[in-house]
Design an enzyme around this catalytic site. Structure first.
Site, short mmCIF file in Angstrom:
data_model
loop_
_atom_site.label_atom_id
_atom_site.label_comp_id
_atom_site.label_asym_id
_atom_site.label_seq_id
_atom_site.Cartn_x
_atom_site.Cartn_y
_atom_site.Cartn_z
N GLY A 32 52.35 34.47 8.74
CA GLY A 32 53.19 34.47 9.73
C GLY A 32 54.68 35.08 9.92
CD GLU A 69 47.21 34.71 8.17
OE1 GLU A 69 48.38 34.76 9.03
OE2 GLU A 69 46.75 35.73 7.96
CB ALA A 109 53.10 29.49 7.26
CD GLU A 131 50.08 34.99 12.62
OE1 GLU A 131 48.94 34.88 12.76
OE2 GLU A 131 50.60 34.09 11.97
#
Length: 258
Positions: A109, A132, A65, A112
């Site tokens: 991310g 994270e 992200a 993911e």
């Protein structure tokens, strides 16, 4: 349609989406995820397209992200804008198969995002991690859920609690990815597989994807019952008649997608 953060191409019956923020290692900004949502919707609605490939660059599929966008947000910000849900999850709603072609980094991310696709092929230098925990947050797009289903509790707990990276060989060995290719041929080889899928009967391809995904959402007995009804339903299609006739006549099938 033109995009600022994507390069979208068609290769026969295959749509290729290339994330294109090289200055940020394809960090998943609001603009990128919003544009990806629109590109996926367009390809899913295009009758000429039978399969989709999602990739990044040789250096990074997606480095995660966009932390610069996230850093100053508070709970109310992320909750009210429904962060992640609002723009990230079109991958899970796309009916046509989506194959992730992962070169380089797929972190947080990015990992993911790749897991939201239906299959994952990797270049030999691919790297995966859920880092994270190093930022003081938990994964928010499937890093504790899809990853655990894919590779098991022990390895998923290890990756999530330590943030350590795994390489392409480990990703294939543990079931995160299905095939490994040289870096320079990864996208080409993925496009070949996507073209093979796109050449099959469209209703059958969609049904197979739906049935496999259903296995994660229900009991074995209910999943098999769902599969059986889809199988029965295929006997109402022209493509089933053509496919079986072609087999008996020892010739290639000419599917009409109906």
């Amino acid at each position: 349609m033109s995009y600022n953060t994507l390069i979208v191409e068609t290769h026969g019956a295959v749509g290729l989406i290339r994330m294109n923020r090289p200055e940020a290692l394809n960090a998943l900004s609001f603009e990128l995820t919003s544009e990806l949502t629109e590109a996926l919707k367009a390809l899913d609605a295009d009758d000429a397209i039978g399969c989709i490939v999602l990739t990044g660059s040789e250096k990074a599929f997606a480095a995660g992200a966009d932390i610069k966008e996230m850093a100053t947000k508070n709970f109310s910000d992320v909750y009210l804008e429904d962060f992640i849900t609002a723009t990230w999850e079109q991958l899970t709603r796309t009916r046509k198969p989506v194959i992730a072609a992962v070169n380089g980094y797929a972190l947080g991310g990015g990992c993911e995002f790749a897991m939201m696709c239906d299959m994952m092929f990797v270049g030999e230098k691919a790297k995966f991690a859920q880092p994270e925990i190093k930022l003081g947050v938990t994964p928010g797009a499937g890093g504790t859920q899809r990853l655990t289903r894919f590779i098991g509790k022990a390895k998923a707990m290890d990756m999530n609690l330590t943030g350590r990276m795994i390489d392409a060989d480990e990703a294939v060995a543990c079931g995160l990815a299905s095939r490994k290719f040289p870096v320079e041929t990864l996208v080409e080889e993925t496009l070949k597989v996507a073209a093979e899928i796109a050449a099959y009967s469209r209703p059958t391809v969609l049904a197979v994807k739906e049935a496999v995904n259903r296995s994660y959402e229900t009991t074995l007995a209910e999943g098999v019952r769902f599969e059986r009804r889809l199988f029965h339903g295929m006997f109402g299609t022209e493509d089933q008649k053509e496919g079986m006739a072609a087999f008996i006549e020892k010739r290639p099938a000419n599917f009409k997608n109906r």
